[in-house]
Write an enzyme that holds these catalytic residues in place. Structure first.
Site, PDB file in Angstrom:
ATOM      1  N   GLU A 103       0.804  -1.216   0.000  1.00 43.07           N
ATOM      2  CA  GLU A 103       0.000   0.000   0.000  1.00 43.07           C
ATOM      3  C   GLU A 103       0.844   1.277   0.000  1.00 43.07           C
ATOM      4  O   GLU A 103       0.335   2.357  -0.264  1.00 43.07           O
ATOM      5  CB  GLU A 103      -0.947   0.014   1.192  1.00 43.07           C
ATOM      6  CG  GLU A 103      -0.281   0.145   2.547  1.00 43.07           C
ATOM      7  CD  GLU A 103      -1.284   0.134   3.688  1.00 43.07           C
ATOM      8  OE1 GLU A 103      -1.006   0.787   4.702  1.00 43.07           O
ATOM      9  OE2 GLU A 103      -2.339  -0.517   3.567  1.00 43.07           O
ATOM     10  N   CYS A 173       9.166  -3.248  -3.777  1.00 46.37           N
ATOM     11  CA  CYS A 173       9.506  -1.891  -3.348  1.00 46.37           C
ATOM     12  C   CYS A 173      10.899  -1.853  -2.728  1.00 46.37           C
ATOM     13  O   CYS A 173      11.526  -0.792  -2.668  1.00 46.37           O
ATOM     14  CB  CYS A 173       8.466  -1.351  -2.368  1.00 46.37           C
ATOM     15  SG  CYS A 173       8.266  -2.313  -0.867  1.00 46.37           S
TER      16      CYS A 173
END
Length: 213
Positions: A103, A173
């Site tokens: 997220e 990420c």
């Protein structure tokens, strides 16, 4: 995301709370596509060139698929296949494939989940455990919350003597940006009941590490 205009899969495995989406709301696809077209422009691309003409629509459909967990009811999935059974030993479903979206950067993280519970008079159909993993994974997530979501759903729906969940994932990420550590793996765990005891937890961890044959 789901409305009456959607076509529902008629697979025999469909149960209340679990619907396979074959077609998305065209108005929502159109709206999202417009936003993604503007994003491409802001990035310096030409969304009208041949390779990108249908890209905004493809991204819109992909994002709806990757976040379909918001429209699924994990507790209903569990409740659809709970059976009385006099079995009180550990039940483990391991190596469940996990694909989710971070997220924080909306980049994928992926790996495996290992889930166990100790029945307390009831068991659940084995296929329902991977399905609830998918329900929570198909949302914008952090791995820590995903681990707790799975644990809490099983505990609430089944009321077992204990639940154990371990998830191991690679996060793009971390691999593609930031620290750029391509080989790092993040492991999270969550336990209730009997799994809070060292002996039970150690047995679970040994079993998920063991190879059959």
């Amino acid at each position: 995301m789901i409305n009456e205009n959607f076509i529902k899969d008629t697979d025999d495995d469909d149960v209340e709370g679990y619907i396979k989406i074959d077609r998305y709301n065209p108005e929502l696809i159109s709206s999202l596509s417009t936003h993604y077209q503007e994003i491409l422009k802001e990035l310096g691309e030409n969304p009208e060139r041949e390779g990108l003409i249908k890209t905004p629509e493809r991204i819109a459909k992909a994002m709806l698929y990757l976040t379909q967990g918001y429209d699924l009811d994990a507790k209903a999935i569990m409740a659809s296949a709970i059976f009385k059974e006099d079995y009180s030993q550990m039940v483990i479903v391991k190596d469940i494939e996990v694909y989710s979206m971070c997220e924080h950067h909306m980049l994928p993280f992926f790996g495996k989940a290992h889930v166990a519970y100790i029945p307390n008079g009831h068991v659940v159909g084995l296929s329902k455990i991977p399905r609830i993993v998918d329900v929570f994974a198909r949302r914008l997530q952090v791995q820590e919350r995903l681990t707790n979501d799975i644990r809490d759903c099983i505990q609430d729906a089944l009321d077992p003597l204990g639940v154990g969940v371990v998830i191991e994932c690679r996060h793009l990420c971390m691999s593609m940006r930031g620290v750029q550590k391509q080989n790092s793996v993040t492991t999270t765990s969550a336990f209730t009941g009997e799994f809070l005891k060292e002996k039970t937890r150690t047995e679970f961890l040994n079993l998920i590490s063991a190879k059959l044959g």
